[in-house]
Design an enzyme around this catalytic site. Structure first.
Site, short mmCIF file in Angstrom:
data_model
loop_
_atom_site.label_atom_id
_atom_site.label_comp_id
_atom_site.label_asym_id
_atom_site.label_seq_id
_atom_site.Cartn_x
_atom_site.Cartn_y
_atom_site.Cartn_z
N GLY A 12 84.35 36.79 31.58
CA GLY A 12 82.92 37.28 31.02
C GLY A 12 83.48 38.75 30.96
O GLY A 12 84.63 39.26 30.98
N LEU A 13 82.79 39.62 30.24
CA LEU A 13 82.73 40.91 29.82
C LEU A 13 82.87 42.10 31.01
O LEU A 13 82.60 41.55 32.22
CB LEU A 13 82.01 41.48 28.62
CG LEU A 13 81.99 40.91 27.42
CD1 LEU A 13 80.75 41.22 26.58
CD2 LEU A 13 83.32 41.00 26.75
N GLY A 15 82.01 44.35 33.71
CA GLY A 15 81.01 44.66 34.55
C GLY A 15 79.85 43.56 34.64
O GLY A 15 78.86 43.64 35.25
N GLY A 17 80.91 41.34 37.09
CA GLY A 17 81.11 40.95 38.42
C GLY A 17 82.20 40.01 38.61
O GLY A 17 82.22 39.25 39.58
N LYS A 18 83.14 39.82 37.80
CA LYS A 18 84.30 38.91 37.82
C LYS A 18 85.01 38.96 39.23
O LYS A 18 85.33 37.98 39.79
CB LYS A 18 85.16 38.84 36.54
CG LYS A 18 84.52 38.45 35.25
CD LYS A 18 85.62 38.78 34.02
CE LYS A 18 86.13 40.06 33.93
NZ LYS A 18 84.92 41.20 33.79
N SER A 83 89.73 37.72 29.17
CA SER A 83 90.29 36.53 28.26
C SER A 83 89.49 35.88 27.65
O SER A 83 89.55 34.37 27.81
CB SER A 83 91.38 35.85 29.24
OG SER A 83 92.14 36.71 29.83
#
Length: 177
Positions: A12-13, A15, A17-18, A83
């Protein structure tokens, strides 16, 4: 009995929460290897490599191959990385054992509000170049195994969703034997 592990690819982009989700999953999965894109960039000496599309793609390929190496040795790998490239997702599906793609989908206004590393503010001020999803285009996953709207779900709800998906995957692969 196979010693192959699995790879949980959280994407995900900035911010979304990855890292937070990856850490929470790592605490729930015994002996999981936790990999974070920012940490990997530093460990691999890639802090000065490009943040443009070509540089990001090359680094994502390295991450995917590292995940394969670890999973082939029987480890459960939880990776948190932007990624966002269709060719990486396709390679992962073809080559990573037990691959589970988790896409964190969060509206831009929420990402900008969270801005844990100050990247959105820096990009708006012109101090960050090639920000993924802004100046640098990304490929959102076409068919992730799981999409989590982390602006709407609690961390525990997200962890539960991933754990339930893992249980279903293990159950269906066991029943297929």
């Amino acid at each position: 009995m196979s010693t192959q592990g699995r790879v949980i690819w959280i994407t995900g982009l900035s911010g979304t929460g990855k890292t937070t989700l990856a850490r929470a999953l790592g605490a729930r999965l015994p002996h999981a290897v936790l990999l974070d894109g920012d940490d990997l960039r530093a460990v691999l000496g890639a802090t000065s490599s490009g943040f443009d599309r070509a540089g990001r793609l090359a680094l994502a390929q390295t991450y995917a191959r590292l995940c394969k190496l670890l999973a082939d040795q029987g480890h459960t790998v939880v990776i948190a990385t932007i990624s966002l490239f269709h060719e990486i997702h396709a390679w992962n599906r073809e080559n990573l054992p037990g691959y589970l793609e988790v896409f964190l989908d969060v509206p831009e206004d929420v990402r900008r509000q969270r801005d844990p590393k100050g990247l959105y503010a820096a990009a708006q001020a012109g101090n960050v170049r090639h920000m993924a999803g802004a100046e640098t285009t990304v490929d959102f996953p076409q068919t992730p195994h799981l999409t989590l709207p982390t602006a709407e779900l609690s961390l525990e709800e997200c962890v539960t969703e991933v754990m339930n998906t893992l249980r279903k995957e293990c159950s269906s692969s066991h029943n297929a034997r």
